[in-house]
Design a protein around this motif. Structure first.
Motif, PDB file in Angstrom:
ATOM      1  N   ALA A  31     -15.785 -11.254   6.344  1.00  0.00           N
ATOM      2  CA  ALA A  31     -14.619 -10.957   6.388  1.00  0.00           C
ATOM      3  C   ALA A  31     -14.512  -9.345   6.914  1.00  0.00           C
ATOM      4  O   ALA A  31     -13.792  -9.429   8.038  1.00  0.00           O
ATOM      5  N   ALA A  32     -15.622  -8.245   6.394  1.00  0.00           N
ATOM      6  CA  ALA A  32     -15.467  -7.251   6.782  1.00  0.00           C
ATOM      7  C   ALA A  32     -15.498  -6.907   8.306  1.00  0.00           C
ATOM      8  O   ALA A  32     -15.502  -6.387   8.715  1.00  0.00           O
ATOM      9  N   PHE A  33     -16.851  -7.290   7.840  1.00  0.00           N
ATOM     10  CA  PHE A  33     -17.187  -7.234   9.692  1.00  0.00           C
ATOM     11  C   PHE A  33     -16.700  -8.380  10.807  1.00  0.00           C
ATOM     12  O   PHE A  33     -16.598  -7.525  11.646  1.00  0.00           O
ATOM     13  N   GLY A  34     -16.182  -9.384  10.336  1.00  0.00           N
ATOM     14  CA  GLY A  34     -15.447  -9.873  11.614  1.00  0.00           C
ATOM     15  C   GLY A  34     -14.110  -9.253  11.889  1.00  0.00           C
ATOM     16  O   GLY A  34     -14.011  -8.923  12.906  1.00  0.00           O
ATOM     17  N   GLY A  35     -13.444  -8.897  11.073  1.00  0.00           N
ATOM     18  CA  GLY A  35     -12.676  -8.086  11.127  1.00  0.00           C
ATOM     19  C   GLY A  35     -12.690  -6.812  12.062  1.00  0.00           C
ATOM     20  O   GLY A  35     -12.156  -6.136  12.736  1.00  0.00           O
ATOM     21  N   SER A  36     -13.813  -6.207  10.945  1.00  0.00           N
ATOM     22  CA  SER A  36     -14.423  -5.011  12.666  1.00  0.00           C
ATOM     23  C   SER A  36     -14.830  -5.201  13.787  1.00  0.00           C
ATOM     24  O   SER A  36     -14.439  -4.623  14.629  1.00  0.00           O
ATOM     25  N   ALA A  37     -15.625  -5.992  14.301  1.00  0.00           N
ATOM     26  CA  ALA A  37     -16.213  -6.836  15.047  1.00  0.00           C
ATOM     27  C   ALA A  37     -14.338  -6.888  15.708  1.00  0.00           C
ATOM     28  O   ALA A  37     -15.130  -6.789  17.266  1.00  0.00           O
ATOM     29  N   ALA A  38     -13.493  -7.762  15.387  1.00  0.00           N
ATOM     30  CA  ALA A  38     -12.603  -8.124  16.152  1.00  0.00           C
ATOM     31  C   ALA A  38     -11.337  -6.500  16.699  1.00  0.00           C
ATOM     32  O   ALA A  38     -10.980  -6.190  17.747  1.00  0.00           O
ATOM     33  N   TYR A  39     -11.364  -5.882  15.485  1.00  0.00           N
ATOM     34  CA  TYR A  39     -10.767  -4.763  15.690  1.00  0.00           C
ATOM     35  C   TYR A  39     -11.433  -3.441  16.971  1.00  0.00           C
ATOM     36  O   TYR A  39     -11.093  -3.114  17.970  1.00  0.00           O
ATOM     37  N   ALA A  40     -12.608  -3.316  16.948  1.00  0.00           N
ATOM     38  CA  ALA A  40     -13.121  -3.098  17.853  1.00  0.00           C
ATOM     39  C   ALA A  40     -12.901  -3.431  20.020  1.00  0.00           C
ATOM     40  O   ALA A  40     -13.232  -3.255  20.827  1.00  0.00           O
ATOM     41  N   ALA A  89      -5.063 -14.891  -0.034  1.00  0.00           N
ATOM     42  CA  ALA A  89      -6.278 -14.329   0.323  1.00  0.00           C
ATOM     43  C   ALA A  89      -6.166 -12.309   0.906  1.00  0.00           C
ATOM     44  O   ALA A  89      -6.910 -11.375   0.470  1.00  0.00           O
ATOM     45  N   PRO A  90      -5.010 -12.334   1.668  1.00  0.00           N
ATOM     46  CA  PRO A  90      -4.789 -10.729   2.098  1.00  0.00           C
ATOM     47  C   PRO A  90      -4.375 -10.095   0.886  1.00  0.00           C
ATOM     48  O   PRO A  90      -5.274  -9.296   1.099  1.00  0.00           O
ATOM     49  N   ARG A  91      -4.101 -10.243  -0.472  1.00  0.00           N
ATOM     50  CA  ARG A  91      -4.139  -9.284  -1.293  1.00  0.00           C
ATOM     51  C   ARG A  91      -5.425 -10.022  -2.493  1.00  0.00           C
ATOM     52  O   ARG A  91      -5.987  -8.379  -2.893  1.00  0.00           O
ATOM     53  N   ALA A  92      -6.232 -11.099  -2.141  1.00  0.00           N
ATOM     54  CA  ALA A  92      -7.078 -10.934  -3.190  1.00  0.00           C
ATOM     55  C   ALA A  92      -8.665  -9.600  -2.837  1.00  0.00           C
ATOM     56  O   ALA A  92      -9.559  -9.085  -2.527  1.00  0.00           O
ATOM     57  N   PHE A  93      -8.491  -9.922  -0.500  1.00  0.00           N
ATOM     58  CA  PHE A  93      -9.343  -9.548   0.175  1.00  0.00           C
ATOM     59  C   PHE A  93      -8.578  -7.424  -0.004  1.00  0.00           C
ATOM     60  O   PHE A  93      -9.475  -6.961   0.029  1.00  0.00           O
ATOM     61  N   PHE A  94      -7.660  -7.182   0.083  1.00  0.00           N
ATOM     62  CA  PHE A  94      -6.800  -5.938   0.514  1.00  0.00           C
ATOM     63  C   PHE A  94      -7.448  -5.068  -1.003  1.00  0.00           C
ATOM     64  O   PHE A  94      -8.421  -3.762  -0.964  1.00  0.00           O
ATOM     65  N   CYS A  95      -6.702  -5.743  -1.876  1.00  0.00           N
ATOM     66  CA  CYS A  95      -6.944  -5.032  -3.434  1.00  0.00           C
ATOM     67  C   CYS A  95      -7.520  -4.861  -4.103  1.00  0.00           C
ATOM     68  O   CYS A  95      -8.473  -5.184  -5.476  1.00  0.00           O
TER      69      CYS A  95
END
Length: 204
Positions: A31-40, A89-95
């Motif tokens: 999820a982290a790599f996917g989000g970072s790729a999406a941001y870039a 999922a958002p809270r479980a991921f971010f926190c």
């Protein structure tokens, strides 16, 4: 454009939503790599659009800049809050506690990326600065891609148990100071560089 608060806010909100969606069906690392790729990708697409130089100059003025930061915060806060109402999922991921969280880490990241953004503007429309997000993917989403408006918007919307509002206020102060310092330092470094990208076959 990479340091424009509205660009960072829109790109950050979209990337976080993608990370949340990926986390619901996979691991936090994917999820982290996917989000970072999406941001870039989002930053590259937005930065490639023709910009009005006059409006860009106006956005650099203090009142307009603060207004754009506030608008970016509102976009991220609203998007993340809505996502948290629809899924856990958002809270479980971010926190997640496995990822170190500190205003100092955010300040260091903001400082380095501000330097790169300043050098990137000096060198022209190079996409190099956007590639960095893939390199820092292991931690970038949890720090709102080192955008003050993004990380505070997401953090306050999710309300992680071990992080108080004062923690985000401290992070915003550190991050803003680091971004300003990084921009100044990057411009200072850029003064000694050519205005066009360096061609190693011709210039070295």
């Amino acid at each position: 454009m990479v340091d424009d608060p509205m660009v960072a806010g829109v790109a950050g909100a979209a990337a976080l939503l993608i990370a949340f969606a990926l986390f619901s069906v996979s691991s936090w690392l994917i999820a982290a790599f996917g989000g970072s790729a999406a941001y870039a990708t989002a930053c590259l697409l937005i930065a490639s659009c023709p910009a009005n130089p006059k409006s860009h100059d106006q956005s650099r003025r203090i009142p307009e800049n603060w207004l754009r930061h506030a608008a970016a915060f509102g976009v991220v806060f609203s998007a993340v809050l809505l996502a948290s109402q629809m899924s856990d999922a958002p809270r479980a991921f971010f926190c997640v506690g496995a990822v170190p969280w500190s205003p100092t880490i955010f300040a260091v990241g903001a400082f380095v990326l501000a330097i790169m953004a300043a050098l990137n503007r000096r060198q022209g429309k190079s996409g190099f600065v956007h590639v960095i997000w893939i390199g820092v993917a292991w931690i970038a989403p949890w720090y709102g891609f080192f955008s003050v408006a993004t990380v505070t918007g997401a953090g306050l919307a999710l309300g992680c148990e071990d992080r108080a509002a004062s923690d985000y206020a401290l992070l915003a102060v550190f991050g803003t100071a680091a971004s300003v310092a990084g921009t100044w330092f990057g411009r200072w470094l850029g003064d000694g560089l050519p205005t066009q990208p360096i061609n190693p076959y011709e210039d070295l």
